[in-house]
Design a protein around this motif. Sequence first.
Motif, PDB file in Angstrom:
ATOM      1  N   VAL A 133       6.176  -6.628 -10.788  1.00 25.99           N
ATOM      2  CA  VAL A 133       6.665  -5.304 -10.391  1.00 25.99           C
ATOM      3  C   VAL A 133       7.280  -5.356  -8.997  1.00 25.99           C
ATOM      4  CG1 VAL A 133       5.964  -2.953  -9.793  1.00 25.99           C
ATOM      5  CG2 VAL A 133       5.128  -4.009 -11.893  1.00 25.99           C
ATOM      6  N   LEU A 134       6.562  -5.986  -8.050  1.00 25.29           N
ATOM      7  CA  LEU A 134       7.069  -6.048  -6.679  1.00 25.29           C
ATOM      8  C   LEU A 134       8.325  -6.917  -6.585  1.00 25.29           C
ATOM      9  CD1 LEU A 134       3.755  -6.323  -4.608  1.00 25.29           C
ATOM     10  CD2 LEU A 134       5.204  -4.320  -4.921  1.00 25.29           C
ATOM     11  N   ARG A 135       8.369  -7.980  -7.383  1.00 26.24           N
ATOM     12  CA  ARG A 135       9.570  -8.822  -7.345  1.00 26.24           C
ATOM     13  C   ARG A 135      10.775  -8.083  -7.907  1.00 26.24           C
ATOM     14  NH1 ARG A 135      10.281 -14.416 -10.652  1.00 26.24           N
ATOM     15  NH2 ARG A 135      10.586 -12.874 -12.309  1.00 26.24           N
ATOM     16  N   SER A 136      10.526  -7.262  -8.949  1.00 29.64           N
ATOM     17  CA  SER A 136      11.646  -6.540  -9.567  1.00 29.64           C
ATOM     18  C   SER A 136      12.253  -5.517  -8.625  1.00 29.64           C
ATOM     19  CB  SER A 136      11.180  -5.849 -10.854  1.00 29.64           C
ATOM     20  OG  SER A 136      10.231  -4.839 -10.554  1.00 29.64           O
ATOM     21  N   ILE A 137      11.450  -5.005  -7.690  1.00 27.13           N
ATOM     22  CA  ILE A 137      11.986  -4.021  -6.737  1.00 27.13           C
ATOM     23  C   ILE A 137      12.261  -4.660  -5.377  1.00 27.13           C
ATOM     24  CG2 ILE A 137      10.838  -2.090  -7.882  1.00 27.13           C
ATOM     25  CD1 ILE A 137       8.729  -2.138  -5.705  1.00 27.13           C
ATOM     26  N   GLY A 138      12.080  -5.974  -5.305  1.00 23.10           N
ATOM     27  CA  GLY A 138      12.397  -6.687  -4.078  1.00 23.10           C
ATOM     28  C   GLY A 138      11.443  -6.409  -2.937  1.00 23.10           C
ATOM     29  N   ARG A 139      10.163  -6.207  -3.241  1.00 25.27           N
ATOM     30  CA  ARG A 139       9.180  -5.888  -2.198  1.00 25.27           C
ATOM     31  C   ARG A 139       7.946  -6.812  -2.294  1.00 25.27           C
ATOM     32  NH1 ARG A 139      12.868  -3.529  -0.454  1.00 25.27           N
ATOM     33  NH2 ARG A 139      13.003  -1.339   0.215  1.00 25.27           N
ATOM     34  N   LEU A 140       8.174  -8.104  -2.413  1.00 22.19           N
ATOM     35  CA  LEU A 140       7.042  -9.034  -2.510  1.00 22.19           C
ATOM     36  C   LEU A 140       6.172  -9.024  -1.252  1.00 22.19           C
ATOM     37  CD1 LEU A 140       8.543 -12.181  -4.284  1.00 22.19           C
ATOM     38  CD2 LEU A 140       6.802 -10.627  -5.158  1.00 22.19           C
ATOM     39  N   ASN A 141       6.746  -8.620  -0.133  1.00 23.00           N
ATOM     40  CA  ASN A 141       5.948  -8.567   1.095  1.00 23.00           C
ATOM     41  C   ASN A 141       4.845  -7.516   1.022  1.00 23.00           C
ATOM     42  OD1 ASN A 141       8.177  -6.741   1.048  1.00 23.00           O
ATOM     43  ND2 ASN A 141       7.743  -6.217   3.186  1.00 23.00           N
ATOM     44  N   PHE A 142       4.934  -6.597   0.036  1.00 21.57           N
ATOM     45  CA  PHE A 142       3.881  -5.581  -0.128  1.00 21.57           C
ATOM     46  C   PHE A 142       2.589  -6.161  -0.721  1.00 21.57           C
ATOM     47  CE2 PHE A 142       6.432  -1.350  -0.290  1.00 21.57           C
ATOM     48  CZ  PHE A 142       6.953  -1.641   0.969  1.00 21.57           C
ATOM     49  N   LEU A 143       2.640  -7.440  -1.132  1.00 17.67           N
ATOM     50  CA  LEU A 143       1.431  -8.066  -1.697  1.00 17.67           C
ATOM     51  C   LEU A 143       0.253  -8.022  -0.718  1.00 17.67           C
ATOM     52  CD1 LEU A 143       2.875 -11.210  -3.523  1.00 17.67           C
ATOM     53  CD2 LEU A 143       1.669  -9.294  -4.583  1.00 17.67           C
ATOM     54  N   ILE A 144       0.574  -8.130   0.579  1.00 15.60           N
ATOM     55  CA  ILE A 144      -0.518  -8.130   1.566  1.00 15.60           C
ATOM     56  C   ILE A 144      -1.193  -6.766   1.650  1.00 15.60           C
ATOM     57  CG2 ILE A 144       0.545  -9.970   2.929  1.00 15.60           C
ATOM     58  CD1 ILE A 144       1.524  -7.815   4.878  1.00 15.60           C
ATOM     59  N   VAL A 145      -0.575  -5.742   1.052  1.00 12.50           N
ATOM     60  CA  VAL A 145      -1.175  -4.405   1.031  1.00 12.50           C
ATOM     61  C   VAL A 145      -1.802  -4.107  -0.329  1.00 12.50           C
ATOM     62  CG1 VAL A 145      -0.724  -1.930   1.257  1.00 12.50           C
ATOM     63  CG2 VAL A 145       0.442  -3.556   2.767  1.00 12.50           C
ATOM     64  N   THR A 146      -1.085  -4.389  -1.402  1.00 11.09           N
ATOM     65  CA  THR A 146      -1.561  -4.008  -2.734  1.00 11.09           C
ATOM     66  C   THR A 146      -2.807  -4.782  -3.158  1.00 11.09           C
ATOM     67  OG1 THR A 146      -0.026  -5.615  -3.716  1.00 11.09           O
ATOM     68  CG2 THR A 146       0.737  -3.332  -3.504  1.00 11.09           C
ATOM     69  N   VAL A 147      -2.916  -6.052  -2.756  1.00 10.40           N
ATOM     70  CA  VAL A 147      -4.085  -6.843  -3.171  1.00 10.40           C
ATOM     71  C   VAL A 147      -5.374  -6.301  -2.560  1.00 10.40           C
ATOM     72  CG1 VAL A 147      -5.180  -9.105  -3.067  1.00 10.40           C
ATOM     73  CG2 VAL A 147      -2.766  -8.920  -3.686  1.00 10.40           C
ATOM     74  N   PRO A 148      -5.480  -6.137  -1.223  1.00 16.68           N
ATOM     75  CA  PRO A 148      -6.745  -5.595  -0.683  1.00 16.68           C
ATOM     76  C   PRO A 148      -7.006  -4.157  -1.103  1.00 16.68           C
ATOM     77  CG  PRO A 148      -5.097  -5.838   1.061  1.00 16.68           C
ATOM     78  CD  PRO A 148      -4.546  -6.530  -0.144  1.00 16.68           C
ATOM     79  N   VAL A 149      -5.933  -3.336  -1.221  1.00 20.64           N
ATOM     80  CA  VAL A 149      -6.143  -1.952  -1.658  1.00 20.64           C
ATOM     81  C   VAL A 149      -6.678  -1.924  -3.083  1.00 20.64           C
ATOM     82  CG1 VAL A 149      -4.967   0.200  -2.252  1.00 20.64           C
ATOM     83  CG2 VAL A 149      -4.473  -0.940  -0.087  1.00 20.64           C
ATOM     84  N   GLY A 150      -6.115  -2.770  -3.947  1.00 22.57           N
ATOM     85  CA  GLY A 150      -6.606  -2.841  -5.319  1.00 22.57           C
ATOM     86  C   GLY A 150      -8.052  -3.291  -5.383  1.00 22.57           C
ATOM     87  N   ALA A 151      -8.415  -4.276  -4.546  1.00 26.82           N
ATOM     88  CA  ALA A 151      -9.799  -4.753  -4.519  1.00 26.82           C
ATOM     89  C   ALA A 151     -10.746  -3.650  -4.070  1.00 26.82           C
ATOM     90  CB  ALA A 151      -9.911  -5.963  -3.598  1.00 26.82           C
ATOM     91  N   LEU A 152     -10.325  -2.880  -3.047  1.00 28.26           N
ATOM     92  CA  LEU A 152     -11.162  -1.776  -2.571  1.00 28.26           C
ATOM     93  C   LEU A 152     -11.324  -0.706  -3.644  1.00 28.26           C
ATOM     94  CD1 LEU A 152      -9.878  -1.362   1.112  1.00 28.26           C
ATOM     95  CD2 LEU A 152     -12.142  -2.130   0.376  1.00 28.26           C
ATOM     96  N   MET A 153     -10.253  -0.423  -4.370  1.00 23.29           N
ATOM     97  CA  MET A 153     -10.331   0.596  -5.419  1.00 23.29           C
ATOM     98  C   MET A 153     -11.286   0.172  -6.530  1.00 23.29           C
ATOM     99  SD  MET A 153      -6.332   1.787  -5.712  1.00 23.29           S
ATOM    100  CE  MET A 153      -6.699   2.800  -7.143  1.00 23.29           C
ATOM    101  N   VAL A 154     -11.207  -1.092  -6.944  1.00 24.42           N
ATOM    102  CA  VAL A 154     -12.102  -1.581  -7.999  1.00 24.42           C
ATOM    103  C   VAL A 154     -13.553  -1.544  -7.525  1.00 24.42           C
ATOM    104  CG1 VAL A 154     -12.758  -3.604  -9.354  1.00 24.42           C
ATOM    105  CG2 VAL A 154     -10.354  -2.978  -9.119  1.00 24.42           C
ATOM    106  N   THR A 155     -13.780  -1.962  -6.274  1.00 30.09           N
ATOM    107  CA  THR A 155     -15.140  -1.927  -5.721  1.00 30.09           C
ATOM    108  C   THR A 155     -15.670  -0.499  -5.685  1.00 30.09           C
ATOM    109  OG1 THR A 155     -14.652  -3.866  -4.359  1.00 30.09           O
ATOM    110  CG2 THR A 155     -16.558  -2.528  -3.731  1.00 30.09           C
ATOM    111  N   ALA A 156     -14.808   0.451  -5.262  1.00 29.40           N
ATOM    112  CA  ALA A 156     -15.220   1.853  -5.200  1.00 29.40           C
ATOM    113  C   ALA A 156     -15.549   2.394  -6.587  1.00 29.40           C
ATOM    114  CB  ALA A 156     -14.122   2.693  -4.545  1.00 29.40           C
ATOM    115  N   VAL A 157     -14.747   2.006  -7.583  1.00 33.18           N
ATOM    116  CA  VAL A 157     -15.013   2.454  -8.952  1.00 33.18           C
ATOM    117  C   VAL A 157     -16.348   1.912  -9.445  1.00 33.18           C
ATOM    118  CG1 VAL A 157     -14.241   2.261 -11.347  1.00 33.18           C
ATOM    119  CG2 VAL A 157     -12.592   2.786  -9.551  1.00 33.18           C
ATOM    120  N   LEU A 158     -16.619   0.628  -9.162  1.00 37.52           N
ATOM    121  CA  LEU A 158     -17.889   0.036  -9.581  1.00 37.52           C
ATOM    122  C   LEU A 158     -19.071   0.736  -8.922  1.00 37.52           C
ATOM    123  CD1 LEU A 158     -17.188  -3.813  -9.660  1.00 37.52           C
ATOM    124  CD2 LEU A 158     -18.022  -2.415 -11.547  1.00 37.52           C
TER     125      LEU A 158
END
Length: 764
Positions: free
Chosen positions: A476-501
């Motif tokens: 998704v990020l590569r298709s919109i040319g925003r691979l640099n957002f990986l440093i944000v989406t990965v930790p945010v996603g991890a926090l969201m999953v932890t919060a859900v658990l």
Amino acid sequence: MPFHYSTVHRLRRACLILLLLTACWGAHRSLQAETGERVQLPMAPDKPVSGLYLDIDTRWIDGSGYRPVRVTVATANGLPAPADRRVNVTLQPQYYNFNSRNPFPAVTRELMLSQGKAAETHTLLVPQQFLWYTLQVETREDGRKLKELSSDSTSVMTMFTNGYYTEAYPATIVFHRNAPKRDDRAGWVLEQANRRDAGEEVDEIPDLRVFFNEQTLPTNQQLTSQLSGSPNQAVSALTFLTRTDFLPLSDMPVAWQGLSSADLIVLERVDLETVFHKFPERFAVLHQWLMAGGNLLVWNAGQDGSDVVDHLLSPNADSRPPAWKQVSSDSVDLRNLGIFEQFRGPRNRFANAIAGNYVPLAVRQGKLVETDEGINGKATNVGTPLKMAHRQEGFGKIVVIEEDPFPGTTGSWQRIFATFQGDRLAWFQRHGMSRLRENLGFWEFLIPGVGVAPVTTFELLITLFVILIGPVNYFVLRSIGRLNFLIVTVPVGALMVTAVLMSYAVLSDGLSTKSRVRTVTLLDQTSGHGASWSRQAYYAGLASTSGLKYPLDAAVYEYEQYPLTEHTGEKRMTWGDDQILQGGYFRSRVTQQFLAIRPFETAHHLAFTAREGQVSVQNKLGTKISQLLLLDDKGIQYFANDILPDADKQLSTVTTEQISEFRRTINEKNLGIPEGFDRRSYVRRSSNRTNYYVQSASMPEIYQMDPSFNQALMEREIQNQMARSFQALGPRSYIAIVEHFPESPLGMKTAKGEKSIEVVMGRW
């Protein structure tokens, strides 16, 4: 019998040595059996600024249970108090090996010095499970700390404890009319020696020397030399017997929990009658302790001893105590010694580990001598046969001996202990738990459906997380040319999953408190006396700060997997209108278990009527009865179910299907490991997580067997009923499965889990 000069000389010399030792320990320390000391505050050079003195007497036998600490509040000038004074005293025992992680609770009670009194003594019941080294004292009045009446660390360690501790050998108290007071023992021993030397009459006491030698835990301290001399001289040996005491009748505690650390109490018949007539409150305490599971030995009872004991325990003419079983000591099966038989066998690992010095003793021609009787286990010499009778009283047991069993022989005392049964005299077997060792039975009493990790949900979420945060996120990020957002989406996603658990875990268990209760109540309707044993588990999503509240007359033992090394924060116990357990006793999102025992006197009962061949019941138990099995006076068994409080219901003759249903109901609520659970994963294998002072070298039972709740007295009652098709109590009895019997103690009234069960077994 006259003594030779050498014997008298040795006797005097021993007494003088004891007196010198007493002087060295200080004027406030006396020749004693139990551990603990007297603490007097304020200590020099502090002055009684508040105008009060405190005298804290911690002396008592070692044993799992409650220690009755006697606290005296007195005016500093010795004059009557001009007004009521109320102080809150907090006591917290400590042991130096635990450092800041103290497993012992801080116990608080408000004490009052009434107007017009110069001193007043109160008893503060403090749970004990191991040796006390120091005592922390905090005293407050109107919220203000009285510094001179407080102490961060005061020694209460006795010189001869040796670090040995056990829940297997019976902690024993012999009460006798001629026993000296604690503070008078050293002088009393010397006085008795002088009177005997002068040919004068000495105070008559039982010859306890062989009994002490057989009852106590054998350590590296030789008892033979301490017990030599006259029977009166044997009192000096109590210094080395931390689980044995010899006390006057007036020293019996004022609350039954004060006796809970005693496995065996010994009384002569005349002394039992004296307590009944002169100290009725203390006799009631003794009876409560017996109903709760204690073991009482009544000796020199005479031919009518059984009838006298029945009358003392149940003065009501309509009472119908259980039948006595008559036995002669020479016919007792020594296999009933249980764990005691193993302790003194030829291959006793405990004795080898500590160089234990158990030597069988006998009194021959007035002299104490060493023998080889029983040195390899069982003693074959019965001695003079003793006529005994025994029966249950509630959860407790009474053994009555017609004759004087003292001094006795190794063989006679082994048979007396076997009459009680070794697994009744051992605290950890009688209660089905240990306050010192690991309790794997903890995992057999979990609350279904709570406190369990959401494994399936975790597996699902972690799978989705890996897919979404990995390839999906990348494409998704590569298709919109925003691979640099990986440093944000990965930790945010991890926090969201932890919060859900975490949210799922909280919501699935809820914020309320859930419980599981397993209770057995024995009720004698003919006398109104009864007792309840209740194992309880609590799980709080959010623990209440008010804690657990138990009745004042209940003994509450925390059932922990690792009693001395499970550090749960400071435990606090407060005595007031209730017995309140807070802090480390009741925490959020942790399953905590307790064994609560309560003797009681009640008017609750079942009323039965038989008319024209029909039997009916009126439910006056104060609770709904789910199922009831009744035996009438002819031994015919009846059944009924779903009986509301105060309702009448006609009973029908029981069928095989109804007995099977009753049995199935109990089996469904039985103890057991949850399916798929491996408790071995929770066994500590690292030696550095086991307290050094509770390792194998200090405890004989650790070589023999682990604690099991299936051995507890309440479980034995259920097993006995199941084995005898619910007819164990005989004619005119019943067993009922109820919602909640009002007299059984609960720490918190809350919704009980699906595995909860309460059983009332009654006699009418």
